[in-house]
Design an enzyme around this catalytic site. Structure first.
Site, mmCIF file in Angstrom:
data_model
loop_
_atom_site.group_PDB
_atom_site.id
_atom_site.type_symbol
_atom_site.label_atom_id
_atom_site.label_comp_id
_atom_site.label_asym_id
_atom_site.label_seq_id
_atom_site.Cartn_x
_atom_site.Cartn_y
_atom_site.Cartn_z
ATOM 1 N N SER A 80 -7.724 -28.851 -40.478
ATOM 2 C CA SER A 80 -7.477 -30.253 -40.808
ATOM 3 C C SER A 80 -6.338 -30.364 -41.811
ATOM 4 O O SER A 80 -6.092 -29.428 -42.588
ATOM 5 C CB SER A 80 -8.742 -30.883 -41.408
ATOM 6 O OG SER A 80 -8.472 -32.125 -42.018
ATOM 7 N N TYR B 239 -15.994 -30.740 -47.206
ATOM 8 C CA TYR B 239 -15.360 -30.658 -45.881
ATOM 9 C C TYR B 239 -13.969 -30.046 -45.988
ATOM 10 O O TYR B 239 -13.630 -29.112 -45.248
ATOM 11 C CB TYR B 239 -15.285 -32.056 -45.268
ATOM 12 C CG TYR B 239 -14.467 -32.150 -44.004
ATOM 13 C CD1 TYR B 239 -15.028 -31.842 -42.767
ATOM 14 C CD2 TYR B 239 -13.139 -32.581 -44.038
ATOM 15 C CE1 TYR B 239 -14.282 -31.946 -41.601
ATOM 16 C CE2 TYR B 239 -12.387 -32.680 -42.882
ATOM 17 C CZ TYR B 239 -12.965 -32.369 -41.664
ATOM 18 O OH TYR B 239 -12.215 -32.464 -40.509
#
Length: 286
Positions: free
Chosen positions: A178, A191
């Site tokens: 990401s 995350y």
């Protein structure tokens, strides 16, 4: 100067992770944009989180390029069945495998079933993920921390370990990380931490497997319209999702999947340990 286009997402949210594509409006765009050219003909691919979002787009694109597809998903039966139907419409086989990638036993079983069904495994796409927002780091519970790491990082390890005995020279492992691995995120600290670890996993594993002719690469999407978004953020934040990037809008899953295809096929035969960045124009990595 031409004004940037803006996101036009209607406010919405879902009260369950990892979210349902069937409940989103508008629906994410997963359809491949171009005819296939046989770049994965005769190959088999296992894609975690393949039922929806980026995983669905990757599954359908790989199918269009000739691959047999095994889709691992947690619990979203309707999304998974729809993706299976779309994949089969592309003229190939699709195997659905339901379970939690946080379990090493399940990952071993998923790979075993894939190899038994298709006769081998050529491409592994580690893509399954979850995220939970917290405004303060001390609000991240031990349970949440362990769960996020177990899905997002342990699952990648477990699936890779299970796949290794079946991967031969020319095989490809692709890990979805990401943009948050590079720029961080103020409400997704755990995350983003898993996604940073995935970048290191890519770089380290690529060195270990280079001599075996197995390539390991990654894709680091920016703000992409997937079920994780309404399942993670409140309705007001969803309505503004993706506006901050230079292109002024969230991306669609079918704008990410071609990166996975490039890394899966022989077009990227001289690439390993690398990460591609379909992120709407954010500059990362210096």
């Amino acid at each position: 100067m031409k004004e940037k286009s803006k996101s036009e997402l209607p406010p919405q949210e879902q009260d369950h992770q990892p979210g349902r594509e069937s409940e989103m409006h508008p629906k994410p765009d997963y359809e491949p944009r171009f005819p296939g050219s046989g770049r994965l003909q005769g190959k088999s691919a296992l894609i975690t989180g393949g039922d929806s979002g980026i995983g669905r787009a990757v599954s359908v694109l790989f199918a269009r390029e000739g691959a047999k597809i095994a889709i691992v998903y947690l619990e979203e039966d309707n999304d998974a069945e729809k993706t299976k139907a779309i994949v089969e419409k592309e003229g190939t086989e699709c195997l659905l495998i339901k379970g939690d990638v946080g379990s090493a036993k399940f990952c071993a079983d998923a790979v075993r079933r894939t190899v038994k069904e298709f006769g081998g495994l050529d491409v592994l796409v580690n893509n399954a993920a979850e995220q939970h927002t917290q405004d303060e780091v001390d609000e991240v519970s031990e349970e949440q921390l362990e769960k996020t790491f177990r899905t997002n990082l342990f699952g990648y390890f477990f699936m890779t370990q299970a796949a290794m005995p079946h991967l031969k020279k020319g095989a490809s492992i692709i890990n979805t990380t990401s943009v948050t691995a590079y720029r961080g995120h103020d409400t997704l600290v755990d995350y983003a931490s898993t996604k940073g670890a995935i970048v290191s996993f890519i770089r380290s594993l690529s060195k270990q497997l280079a001599g075996d002719g197995i390539r390991v690469n990654g894709v680091a999407p920016g703000p992409i319209w997937t079920p994780l978004i309404p399942a993670s953020f409140d309705a007001d934040k969803v309505a503004k999702f993706g506006r901050h990037v230079p292109l002024g809008r969230p991306g669609q899953p079918n704008e990410v999947a071609p990166c996975h295809l490039f890394l899966a096929c022989a077009d990227s035969s001289y690439m390993t340990g690398q990460v591609l960045h379909p992120n709407g124009g954010e500059m990362v990595g210096g």
